[in-house]
Write an enzyme that holds these catalytic residues in place. Structure first.
Site, mmCIF file in Angstrom:
data_model
loop_
_atom_site.group_PDB
_atom_site.id
_atom_site.type_symbol
_atom_site.label_atom_id
_atom_site.label_comp_id
_atom_site.label_asym_id
_atom_site.label_seq_id
_atom_site.Cartn_x
_atom_site.Cartn_y
_atom_site.Cartn_z
ATOM 1 N N CYS A 134 8.397 222.453 61.040
ATOM 2 C CA CYS A 134 9.186 223.242 61.981
ATOM 3 C C CYS A 134 9.460 222.468 63.266
ATOM 4 O O CYS A 134 8.825 221.454 63.548
ATOM 5 C CB CYS A 134 8.466 224.545 62.316
ATOM 6 S SG CYS A 134 8.449 225.715 60.943
ATOM 7 N N HIS B 161 10.754 227.467 66.559
ATOM 8 C CA HIS B 161 9.963 228.608 67.041
ATOM 9 C C HIS B 161 9.049 228.216 68.201
ATOM 10 O O HIS B 161 8.817 227.035 68.468
ATOM 11 C CB HIS B 161 9.144 229.236 65.900
ATOM 12 C CG HIS B 161 8.074 228.364 65.323
ATOM 13 N ND1 HIS B 161 6.856 228.182 65.933
ATOM 14 C CD2 HIS B 161 8.034 227.636 64.177
ATOM 15 C CE1 HIS B 161 6.106 227.379 65.192
ATOM 16 N NE2 HIS B 161 6.792 227.022 64.126
#
Length: 279
Positions: free
Chosen positions: A202, A184
């Site tokens: 992430c 992201h």
């Protein structure tokens, strides 16, 4: 109840497994009967089989190698009225036909803190990343993009508690695991990207790179992360490609003829490395 993560008239990536979910899980002794009612046809024909995760809550279907771009896949999960287990019966028949698009592969390397994008075997772009810090490392292994969210909110208070927890709007999020690992946009870590790991697991990209990538990927594109402190757990996401074909067929409830997949490369046509076989 059962669920099918494969929808009509979509275009998926070359690593899209046919993923079926069962709640509650199917006990071992009932899986062969259920598997006999799960049908997959491919055009052009490519062999394949089902693999059950140990607790029986998910089954994945894949071929020995990634699907050929342009393949049409038709699925029928014909379980309506079929005894599943514990006196339960299948609730519905599920059918879907979809296409496989271009071969897009993503490789993320912790050693260099880079993400590389390959299209049909050619490297087209490399971008700096920040991965999970030591206390919350990213998983190494071959994952598949499962979901794409242009805008979402990550709320981790329940999971991480009041000190580590956070609630943050996120752009261009692409889910890799059920446990919450995504690729992201992370404007706050741009200075760290390419240099050090600061995330909660992430893959952080700059806003511009995250947008560029989001616009080029499909659900079902493979993402291989390497060199982190943690290994991908089987079943945490669509982990069908995180094992060799020989390991994968062991998860079938029905015998798989030994010549299925014989002579195939591990999922590579020489341009890029085969998936990790960490199982």
């Amino acid at each position: 109840s059962s669920g099918l993560y494969f929808a009509d008239d979509r275009t998926y990536g070359v690593a899209m497994p046919i993923a079926v979910e069962f709640n509650p899980g199917i006990p071992q002794q009932d899986r062969a009967a259920v598997q006999k009612r799960m049908f997959v046809t491919t055009d052009p024909p490519q062999p394949g089989t089902w693999h059950w995760v140990p607790n029986g809550t998910q089954a994945y279907y894949r071929a020995p190698e990634y699907w050929q771009p342009g393949t049409t896949i038709s699925v029928r999960i014909a379980l309506e009225g079929i005894p599943l287990s514990n006196g339960r019966y299948g609730d519905t028949d599920r059918k879907a036909t979809a296409k496989i698009g271009d071969r897009v592969e993503i490789k993320v390397e912790n050693a260099t803190k880079t993400l590389s994008v390959f299209e049909n075997g050619q490297l087209i772009k490399t971008m700096p990343v920040s991965l999970g810090k030591k206390s919350t490392p990213s998983s190494s292994g071959t994952m598949v993009i499962m979901e794409k969210l242009e805008k979402t909110i990550f709320d981790t208070y329940a999971e991480l508690g009041p000190v580590e927890g956070y609630r943050t709007p996120i752009d261009y999020a692409q889910r890799l695991t059920w446990g919450g690992e995504f690729i992201h946009s992370a404007p706050w870590s741009v200075a760290d990207q390419g240099h050090r790991n600061v995330s909660h697991g992430c893959v952080n990209l700059s806003p511009a790179n995250a947008k560029w990538l989001f616009e080029r990927t499909k659900i079902g594109d493979p993402v291989t992360v390497s060199g982190t402190e943690a290994q991908l757990e089987h079943g945490n996401g669509w982990t069908a490609w995180n094992m060799s074909w020989a390991e994968f067929v062991k998860g079938s409830a029905l015998p798989v003829p030994p010549d299925v997949g014989a002579g195939s490369a591990a999922a590579s046509n020489g341009a890029t490395p085969a998936p990790a076989t960490t199982g």
